[in-house]
Design a protein around this motif. Structure first.
Motif, PDB file in Angstrom:
ATOM      1  N   TYR A   1       0.851  -1.183   0.000  1.00  0.00           N
ATOM      2  CA  TYR A   1       0.000   0.000   0.000  1.00  0.00           C
ATOM      3  C   TYR A   1       0.887   1.232   0.000  1.00  0.00           C
ATOM      4  N   ALA A   2       2.078   1.120   0.591  1.00  0.00           N
ATOM      5  CA  ALA A   2       3.070   2.183   0.471  1.00  0.00           C
ATOM      6  C   ALA A   2       4.258   1.572  -0.263  1.00  0.00           C
ATOM      7  N   GLN A   3       4.469   2.019  -1.501  1.00  0.00           N
ATOM      8  CA  GLN A   3       5.530   1.423  -2.319  1.00  0.00           C
ATOM      9  C   GLN A   3       6.650   2.425  -2.522  1.00  0.00           C
ATOM     10  N   MET A   4       7.884   1.948  -2.465  1.00  0.00           N
ATOM     11  CA  MET A   4       9.051   2.775  -2.763  1.00  0.00           C
ATOM     12  C   MET A   4       9.034   4.097  -1.991  1.00  0.00           C
ATOM     13  N   VAL A   5       8.877   4.011  -0.687  1.00  0.00           N
ATOM     14  CA  VAL A   5       8.837   5.223   0.128  1.00  0.00           C
ATOM     15  C   VAL A   5      10.254   5.769   0.275  1.00  0.00           C
ATOM     16  N   GLU A   6      10.452   7.009  -0.129  1.00  0.00           N
ATOM     17  CA  GLU A   6      11.792   7.595  -0.051  1.00  0.00           C
ATOM     18  C   GLU A   6      12.096   8.060   1.366  1.00  0.00           C
ATOM     19  N   THR A   7      13.363   7.884   1.765  1.00  0.00           N
ATOM     20  CA  THR A   7      13.769   8.320   3.097  1.00  0.00           C
ATOM     21  C   THR A   7      14.484   9.664   3.038  1.00  0.00           C
ATOM     22  N   GLY A   8      14.809  10.115   1.833  1.00  0.00           N
ATOM     23  CA  GLY A   8      15.551  11.358   1.692  1.00  0.00           C
ATOM     24  C   GLY A   8      17.025  11.181   2.017  1.00  0.00           C
TER      25      GLY A   8
ATOM     26  N   SER B   1      14.682   0.992   1.696  1.00  0.00           N
ATOM     27  CA  SER B   1      14.164  -0.133   2.477  1.00  0.00           C
ATOM     28  C   SER B   1      15.075  -0.432   3.657  1.00  0.00           C
ATOM     29  N   ALA B   2      16.388  -0.375   3.419  1.00  0.00           N
ATOM     30  CA  ALA B   2      17.327  -0.711   4.493  1.00  0.00           C
ATOM     31  C   ALA B   2      17.224   0.298   5.635  1.00  0.00           C
ATOM     32  N   GLN B   3      17.132   1.587   5.279  1.00  0.00           N
ATOM     33  CA  GLN B   3      17.020   2.606   6.334  1.00  0.00           C
ATOM     34  C   GLN B   3      15.682   2.450   7.071  1.00  0.00           C
TER      35      GLN B   3
END
Lengths: 94, 330
Positions: B2-9, B224-226
């Protein structure tokens, strides 16, 4: 753009005689609508028999920074817990 | 998901050596499984990532009502119609729990809705596919909600308190969604040859998009790792996808339906099903707005919001008038 509806915190009392418990929040124009919306959002499966709502802006909370000052003093008062006092095996009903 | 490829900045996973003392203390609390609450200090990147993730999740619930709402008027019986309405209403509720969780991080509801309508934030790729037949409603409940459960159960343990609590509520309700979908599939598969063919056709169209829901493969995903470090992503995309395949294949077998993948085979050594290559180009195209229904979904969503504006305004005007009257009496 229209005004955003204010935010309300919702508290539900379940059927088991427990106190009202915070379940979440929602937006509504006034208290009456907040109760109605809370019915639809938070009690679709018999979760409760009573709803409280309060404007989020009216809630005052302790600050996380004060956690130590507020809550640590109780840590060294273990005698407040009944288990602090060992009871002899022979003594009953205490 | 539902949340895909969320950027961490962030360009790389933050190392302990690069952390400020505050960040180190924050990470230590997360490592010790202490929940983060809205007023606690948190790194700006954590806050921003969570706002993006929860917001995307909320928008997916809301946009997710559209492909199913499409069938409410055409459900094959009154009971199916009542069930579908209850399910769609649950999705609205899930969106609302999640918006509230995001708001505790300092973003307003209007801002989030404005960003969705302006196309600045994403929602799940899966809701850009059409629901062509009644069997699609069964398949969406079975596969899409099944995939959602797979992702959401670990999130009940995520590090941010309001998100974790919202997920607990959502998960309690989600199982009904999956079962009602499977129930529709069972009925169709036990029906006429035409009904069974309709079920097979829906599975053929939804299988691959469902696998894409979990997002791109894990390899080299900094974000993903962060997010895993911060415990806002608890299992990797590939892990969740594998679990989903393993759980779903026997269900399809029970229905007597064929999963549209020649490479699908049980691997005794791994103790898992092997499956074919996913068309990631399609996934990226859909995310960029070029799926079969992207434009239609946004148009419907914006229209609903705009058509409802007078109701919201009237409710505010009424509330103001009542408050003024009460003040005059007092």
């Amino acid at each position: 753009m229209s005004d955003e509806w204010p935010l309300w915190e919702v508290f539900i009392r379940s059927q088991h005689g427990l106190a009202h418990k915070h379940v979440g929040s929602l937006h509504a124009p006034d208290a009456k609508m907040a109760v109605r919306n809370a019915r639809d959002v938070y009690t679709r499966r018999n979760e409760g028999i009573s709803i409280w709502v309060a404007r989020s802006s009216d809630i005052h909370a302790s600050s996380p920074g004060d956690r130590a000052a507020l809550f640590e003093p109780s840590n060294d008062k273990v005698y407040r817990h009944p288990t602090f006092f060992p009871m002899p095996e022979e003594v009953k009903h205490i | 998901m539902y949340a895909q490829m969320v950027e961490t900045g962030l360009k790389q996973v933050q190392d302990v050596a690069d952390m400020t003392p505050e960040e180190r203390a924050f990470q230590a609390r997360i490592d010790a499984d202490v929940k983060v609450e809205p007023k606690d200090w948190m790194p700006e990147a954590y806050r921003r990532t969570l706002i993006r993730q929860i917001q995307q999740h909320a928008h997916s619930e809301i946009v997710g009502m559209l492909p199913e709402g499409n069938w409410i008027t055409r459900a094959p019986s009154l009971q199916r119609k009542a069930i579908l309405m209850a399910k769609v209403q649950d999705e609205a509720g899930h969106g609302l729990y999640l918006y509230c969780a995001a708001e505790t991080l300092g973003v307003s509801r209007d801002q989030m809705i404005g960003d969705l309508h302006a196309g600045k934030v994403k929602y799940s790729s899966i809701f850009n596919y059409p629901t062509l037949t009644w069997a699609d409603i069964g398949t969406v409940g079975w596969l899409v909600d099944g995939a959602a459960i797979m992702n959401q159960i670990p999130l009940c343990r995520c590090s941010f308190g309001p998100y974790a609590r919202a997920m607990i509520r959502v998960c309690k309700e989600e199982s009904f969604h999956q079962r009602q979908g499977f129930d529709i599939m069972m009925t169709l598969c036990r029906g006429t040859p035409e009904q069974k063919a309709m079920a097979q056709d829906a599975l053929d169209r939804w299988w691959w998009p469902s696998l894409m829901m979990f997002g791109p493969p894990d390899a080299a995903s900094v974000h993903s790792a962060q997010s895993a470090r911060w415990k806002i992503k608890l299992l990797s995309n590939d892990e969740l996808r594998q679990r989903f395949v393993d759980q779903t294949v026997p269900q399809a077998e029970y229905l007597g339906l064929a999963i549209p993948d020649d490479k699908l085979a049980w691997n005794d050594e791994r103790g898992h099903y092997d499956f074919g290559e996913i068309d990631w180009q399609e996934f990226h195209d859909v995310l960029k707005g070029h799926g079969p229904c992207n434009r239609d979904r946004m148009r419907t969503r914006v229209k609903a919001w705009e058509d409802g504006a007078w109701v919201r305004d009237a409710a505010v005007a009424y509330a103001k008038k009542q408050a003024a009257r009460e003040q005059a009496v007092a």
